[in-house]
Design an enzyme around this catalytic site. Structure first.
Site: not given
Length: 332
Positions: A72-75, A91
């Protein structure tokens, strides 16, 4: 041990062309690196494929045994860690290549914005990523318990609430971050080139005086209803309308001319509405290819759509003038 191949596609606002995964005796762990136990996406992947979902925060699993990682990572960090190791990465946030490891994030091993609804059994014959033939010895090793069978513990109580709240805030922030990236990419790749194209076209039209010359030639047509219909035909010509659109010379010259004559009483007010449609038949014709590209149309669609719109204007432009002329009598 029976395993099934599964297909994972991107969700709404996601990135990646999708993954096809099939566990083997060597790769049979779905690593959930989301915090708070096993994420529903990881649980769904394990349920359909026959693999085992493991909480990556409390269990150390060798990379060689990981079928895929659910993050769960946005970048920033995790989004590129597992792709760098060539581990298929799922993701749950709408992420896309970004951060210091962006060059390792490719669409063949990464997919984002995934929910349990984007996980399904793969069609028969689909080729899984890194698929290998499973040996009988390897299967026996799994069945005998030599392969890891780590049990994850779901967070409950106050910690469970904190984790869910943090995940919710993180999803919201990363959705905005992903939207910002997409907006910037759209601006750089589509909008700015279009502005440059329009500026160049307007410069050519203004410098050569092409539109002004055409406007002066067709101005006498604005003195009669038949002339307005003919004017609608002219501005709707497929080879003229994309050139006349940016400069808008015909619309400006004849619009001012007709407005002045109607205001002075030299022409009846009924000419106002049909004139509007007669001089605006070319509006938007220069934007057709850009509009199709903004809609992410396929190249084949653009090749067919552009001439289709231009030729349709050739029909609708004079027809709209006739309709507007008839309707103008109702405005008096």
């Amino acid at each position: 041990m029976s395993y099934q191949a599964i297909k994972i596609v991107k969700g709404r606002g996601g990135w990646g062309k999708g993954l096809v995964l099939e566990p083997t005796a060597e790769k049979n762990v779905v690593l959930s690196v989301t915090g708070g136990g096993i994420h529903p996406v990881a649980a769904r992947i394990a349920e359909l494929s026959g693999a085992e979902a493991v909480d990556g925060f409390v269990n150390n699993i060798p990379d060689a045994q990981v079928l895929c990682a659910v993050i769960n990572c946005g970048g920033t960090a995790r989004i590129g860690v597992y792709p760098k190791k060539r581990i298929p990465t799922v993701d749950i946030y709408p992420g896309e290549p970004g951060g210091p490891l962006a060059q390792f994030i490719t669409d063949d091993i990464f997919v984002s914005a995934v929910t349990p609804g984007e996980v399904s059994l793969a069609e028969e014959g689909a080729v899984a990523i890194g698929s290998e033939t499973t040996t009988d010895a390897a299967v026996a090793a799994v069945e005998s318990g030599q392969a890891p069978r780590a049990a994850a513990v779901q967070a409950t109580g106050f910690m469970g609430f904190v984790i869910k709240f943090g995940n919710g805030i993180g999803y919201f922030i990363n959705t905005l971050l992903s939207s910002g990236r997409q907006a910037l990419k759209l601006t750089l790749n589509t909008i700015i080139p279009f502005m440059a194209y329009v500026s160049l076209l307007i410069g050519i039209v203004t410098y050569t005086g092409l539109s002004n010359w055409i406007a002066q030639v067709v101005t006498p047509l604005a003195a009669s209803p038949l002339g307005l219909i003919l004017l609608g035909v002219i501005v709707g010509l497929p080879f003229l309308s994309p050139i006349l659109g940016p400069g808008a010379a015909i619309a400006q010259v004849i619009g001012v001319l007709m407005g002045t004559q109607i205001a002075a009483g030299a022409l009846p007010v009924q000419y106002a509405l049909p004139t509007l449609f007669a001089i605006d038949g070319q509006v938007g014709c220069d934007f057709v290819p850009v509009g199709l590209s903004l809609g992410e149309a396929e190249p084949e669609t653009v090749a067919v759509g552009v001439p289709a719109v231009l030729f349709s204007r050739q029909i609708t432009s004079p027809v709209s003038v006739i309709i507007a002329y008839l309707a103008s009598f109702l405005l008096i």
